[in-house]
Write an enzyme that holds these catalytic residues in place. Structure first.
Site, PDB file in Angstrom:
ATOM      1  N   ASN A   9     -14.808 -21.171  -6.870  1.00  0.00           N
ATOM      2  CA  ASN A   9     -14.495 -19.443  -6.417  1.00  0.00           C
ATOM      3  C   ASN A   9     -13.539 -19.293  -6.565  1.00  0.00           C
ATOM      4  OD1 ASN A   9     -17.294 -19.430  -4.749  1.00  0.00           O
ATOM      5  ND2 ASN A   9     -16.575 -21.068  -3.893  1.00  0.00           N
ATOM      6  N   THR A  12     -10.980 -21.458 -11.885  1.00  0.00           N
ATOM      7  CA  THR A  12     -11.648 -21.611 -12.765  1.00  0.00           C
ATOM      8  C   THR A  12     -11.315 -23.016 -14.174  1.00  0.00           C
ATOM      9  OG1 THR A  12     -12.729 -19.929 -13.010  1.00  0.00           O
ATOM     10  CG2 THR A  12     -13.050 -21.431 -15.498  1.00  0.00           C
ATOM     11  N   ASP A 114     -21.220 -27.973  -8.849  1.00  0.00           N
ATOM     12  CA  ASP A 114     -20.303 -28.497  -9.232  1.00  0.00           C
ATOM     13  C   ASP A 114     -20.297 -29.673  -8.999  1.00  0.00           C
ATOM     14  OD1 ASP A 114     -19.786 -27.185  -6.656  1.00  0.00           O
ATOM     15  OD2 ASP A 114     -17.315 -27.256  -6.531  1.00  0.00           O
TER      16      ASP A 114
END
Length: 265
Positions: A9, A12, A114
């Site tokens: 969120n 990256t 994830d």
């Protein structure tokens, strides 16, 4: 080489693997407004600096593995793989992808990609039972059973979210640098806030992990606790329940998932 991309969120994280070894990594901000073309330019700029890759986008990349908690970014990355890496096998973690980790949840589709990828890496590196503590936008605790199953987890507000909330809601408080204070008892407002963040989160980690251990195994020593995420170093020295620190756990999991799926494509 294998390019792995973990879209969170806030940040990256990208990694380049040569076999099982991660040889390069980058951390950039996540921006849901970036288009596929913008992402391609960004990738070219980052990877163009690596001596083992060519000047053209895609040179030296033999495979791509991606997971994302931001659907709009996943959509654009899918377009990147199609337009700029059309001849390169790409694995995007989504329903139907083989992970090797059964998900024991009421609705498996609710679990962030994830978190499953972290479980994959935890099982491969340390076996089960295990607990993965991921310090990201949220602080997540993921339980892996002795049989290598994703058993569930805990989601708590992340460190940065908490700091921002203090600055916004506290009339006499402000945003502070995330750093360890000189002592637990702060001598000024900044140190007092830093102490609350560092030692408060360390206490949260130890408390939650101990309770999870009691449900995962008969003996607490049987459970391996792995810390990952960009903010993990903030509490590593203070949380006594953490056994291992693996900063690239998600990228390792992406490599494993790629290897388990690429032969099926």
């Amino acid at each position: 080489m294998l390019l792995t991309i973990d879209v969170g969120n806030t940040h990256t994280v990208l990694g380049l693997f040569d076999g099982e070894e991660i040889v390069e990594h980058w951390r950039i901000s996540t921006d849901a407004r970036r288009t596929a073309d913008e992402l391609a330019v960004l990738l070219q700029g980052l990877m163009g600096m690596h001596p083992l890759l060519g000047d053209e986008l895609g040179d030296g990349i033999e495979g791509i593995a991606i997971c994302s908690t931001v659907p709009s970014v996943l959509h654009e990355l899918r377009e990147v793989t199609r337009r700029y890496y059309g001849d390169v096998p790409a694995v995007l973690v989504e329903p139907g992808i083989k992970t090797g980790v059964p998900i024991l949840m009421d609705n498996p589709k609710e679990v962030g990609a994830d978190r499953i990828i972290n479980a994959v890496a935890a099982v491969d590196l340390y076996g089960g039972p295990a607990i993965v503590v991921d310090f990201g936008t949220a602080t997540t605790f993921d339980a892996v059973s002795a049989r290598g199953e994703y058993a569930g987890g805990v989601i708590a507000p992340g460190i940065e979210i908490s700091v921002e909330a203090l600055g916004v809601k506290g009339a006499q408080l402000r945003k502070i640098e995330l750093a360890r204070p000189r002592s637990v008892i702060g001598k000024n407002t900044v140190e007092a806030m830093q102490s609350g963040i560092v030692y408060g989160f360390a206490g949260q980690v130890d408390g939650v992990v101990r309770r999870m251990k009691g449900e995962l195994a008969d003996e607490a020593d049987e459970v391996t606790v792995i810390a990952t995420g960009g903010l993990a170093p903030m509490v590593l020295g203070e949380a006594s329940e953490i056994d291992e620190h693996e900063p690239w756990l998600t990228l390792i999991g992406l490599r494993l998932v790629y290897e388990r799926n690429v032969s099926r494509m």
